[in-house]
Write an enzyme that holds these catalytic residues in place. Structure first.
Site, PDB file in Angstrom:
ATOM      1  N   HIS A  63      -2.168   2.006  -3.116  1.00 23.65           N
ATOM      2  CA  HIS A  63      -2.365   0.549  -3.088  1.00 23.65           C
ATOM      3  C   HIS A  63      -3.703   0.188  -3.738  1.00 23.65           C
ATOM      4  CE1 HIS A  63      -2.499  -3.529  -1.173  1.00 23.65           C
ATOM      5  NE2 HIS A  63      -3.802  -3.274  -1.182  1.00 23.65           N
ATOM      6  N   GLU A  64      -4.761   0.911  -3.393  1.00 26.25           N
ATOM      7  CA  GLU A  64      -6.074   0.625  -3.964  1.00 26.25           C
ATOM      8  C   GLU A  64      -6.099   0.931  -5.466  1.00 26.25           C
ATOM      9  OE1 GLU A  64      -7.987  -1.112  -2.358  1.00 26.25           O
ATOM     10  OE2 GLU A  64      -7.049  -0.870  -0.415  1.00 26.25           O
ATOM     11  N   HIS A  85      -4.697  -1.856  -7.440  1.00 23.01           N
ATOM     12  CA  HIS A  85      -5.673  -2.921  -7.689  1.00 23.01           C
ATOM     13  C   HIS A  85      -6.452  -2.613  -8.974  1.00 23.01           C
ATOM     14  CE1 HIS A  85      -5.269  -5.540  -4.316  1.00 23.01           C
ATOM     15  NE2 HIS A  85      -5.602  -4.650  -3.406  1.00 23.01           N
ATOM     16  N   GLU A 109      -2.475  -8.786  -3.340  1.00 24.08           N
ATOM     17  CA  GLU A 109      -2.126  -7.780  -2.324  1.00 24.08           C
ATOM     18  C   GLU A 109      -0.647  -7.390  -2.435  1.00 24.08           C
ATOM     19  OE1 GLU A 109      -4.125  -6.086  -0.544  1.00 24.08           O
ATOM     20  OE2 GLU A 109      -5.844  -7.246  -1.213  1.00 24.08           O
TER      21      GLU A 109
END
Lengths: 187, 287
Positions: free
Chosen positions: B139-140, B143, B209
């Protein structure tokens, strides 16, 4: 829950909601196709005990119905009391549809005799090496998964995954705080 | 099978946010100048701030939470995990930092893909199993891949400037300014700028997100791992009961909990529920 119930407190117990019980019959195909989970050939319904003649009469009635069912559809059955004093009606049949209709028949005959409140849950075990139980709560009118792991643990991650895969096909209880496990089922 | 693709929705939103923010700040600068502040002064101050923010934002972010960069020998498993995920995502391996706190969390910072840092807390490492940790790291990394970290950094900086002006303006300026009421006008404009940029940033923040969740699901191929990580972080997993149904039925606890609309009203269903719902849809797509 109505507005008055909200203000004054609930005035009645929820009625059993068994209309969604049948959803498992079609969901079973997805369970096998997507997750490799097969029905184990048995299912059970759990009834809260009640000291009354109505209960005894219904129990005899259920047994008569089950006897008939075992002759016609070949569904084997077994009645058992657990350590909590609950009555379990365990059905065995290789045909999953027969199991579902057998469970529904027991639920209906109890409801017809005014004992619908005593219905706790129906349980459909599935297996792929490990056991997955789909528990149908009559009070919630919804299913939830129960995957025991070890003696008294449960695989929450897998249960949540089961929810996400099956959410479109099964009415699943949204509030995970109500996913009560049932330990040591006679299944 | 769902494949990685540039998230057009996110790109469009990032552009729109930056454009609207730029418009808001141009108006802001014009108003300040109309109040008598020289253009050179404004541009110089803004420029210096932006420069510092852009080049030191990662260090500032890391220092503010007490994150420490860990080497490969200090955290070999973490490095191995991130390295593997970067290979899948086609990213250069970022530096890895650890924050000593029991609060489970993770974040990514840095102005470009090559200068990024991924930070995780010890609370996160303690709570999550390997596949869940992998999902959070993915997930990071999403980003970073989506380059939304830099956009957020710049956007937040401008918002911060406005908020500093709103909060400190009456300590600035001389008596003549205060009496003329021009400070009040600047204060009002700054307040509006602050609020507008706050809303814009929040809207973009929520969307990015979802985007990163989607990216994580595609990198790991297991949306459910992120779902269970989110549930663990938010405490949902702990809410699944361990007590036997027959026992609670006996105590009638089953009926005590309010149902339906009231439960929804009382309980907080923050974005985490929406994120989980989106991941569950993705899980069905992937399967």
């Amino acid at each position: 829950m109505g507005f008055l119930d909200f203000l004054l407190g609930s005035t009645r117990l929820p009625q059993p909601r068994s209309e969604r019980l049948f959803a498992i019959a079609t969901a079973r195909i997805t369970l096998e196709a997507k997750l490799g989970l097969k029905p184990t050939g048995s299912a059970a319904i759990c009834v809260k005990p009640l000291e009354s003649s109505a209960y005894e009469r219904t129990r005899a009635e259920i047994e008569d119905l089950l006897k008939l069912g075992s002759r016609e559809a070949g569904t084997a059955y077994r009645l058992e009391n657990d350590s909590y004093g609950y009555l379990w009606v365990v059905l065995k049949d290789p045909d999953f549809e027969d199991l579902v209709s057998g469970i529904h028949m027991v639920a209906r005959s109890l409801t017809d005799s005014g004992l619908g409140q005593q219905l706790l849950c129906a349980v459909y075990p599935f297996s792929d090496g490990y056991k997955v139980y789909w528990i149908f709560s009559f009070k919630l009118g919804a299913y939830y998964p129960f995957v025991p792991s070890g003696a008294s643990g449960r695989d929450g991650a897998l249960e949540l995954r089961l929810r996400s895969v099956m959410a479109e096909e099964l009415p699943i209880e949204k509030d995970v705080e109500r996913w009560y496990p049932i330990w040591e089922m006679p299944l | 099978m769902v494949r990685w693709s540039a998230d057009r929705g996110l790109q469009a939103r990032m552009l729109l946010t930056m454009f609207l923010l730029a418009a808001v700040y141009l108006i802001f600068i014009n108003v300040i100048m109309a109040m008598g502040v020289g253009i050179q002064g404004v541009v110089l101050i803004m420029g210096i701030f932006l420069f510092i923010q852009y080049f030191y934002s990662d260090k500032i972010a890391l220092a503010s939470v007490g994150a420490r960069i860990v080497s490969e020998s200090e955290a070999p498993e973490l490095h191995e995990l991130v390295g593997r995920l970067c290979a899948i995502a086609g990213l250069p391996k970022p530096r890895i930092a650890v924050v000593r706190t029991d609060i489970p969390n993770a974040f990514a910072t840095g102005r470009s893909q090559s200068s990024s840092v991924v930070a995780v807390t010890t609370g996160l490492l303690r709570r999550l199993d390997k596949s869940e940790l992998e999902a959070v790291l993915a997930h990071e990394l999403s980003h970073i891949k989506n380059r939304d970290v830099a956009v957020m950094t710049i956007a937040s900086f401008l918002s911060t400037v406005a908020s500093v002006i709103v909060q400190n303006i009456f300590f600035l300026g001389d008596r003549r300014d205060r009496e003329s009421g021009s400070l009040v006008a600047v204060w009002l404009v700054s307040l509006i700028v602050w609020i507008v940029s706050f809303i814009l940033i929040r809207a973009l923040s929520r969307y990015r997100e979802f985007s990163a969740d989607r990216g994580a699901a595609i990198i790991t191929g297991r949306p459910s791992a992120l779902v269970s990580a989110l549930m663990k972080i938010s405490g949902t997993m702990a809410r699944i009961p361990r007590e036997d149904l027959r026992r609670v039925e006996g105590m009638n606890a089953f009926f005590i909990i309010p149902t339906g609309a009231i439960a929804n009203l009382l309980s907080t269903h923050p974005p985490i529920e929406a994120r989980i719902a989106a991941l569950e849809r993705l899980e069905r797509e992937i399967l």
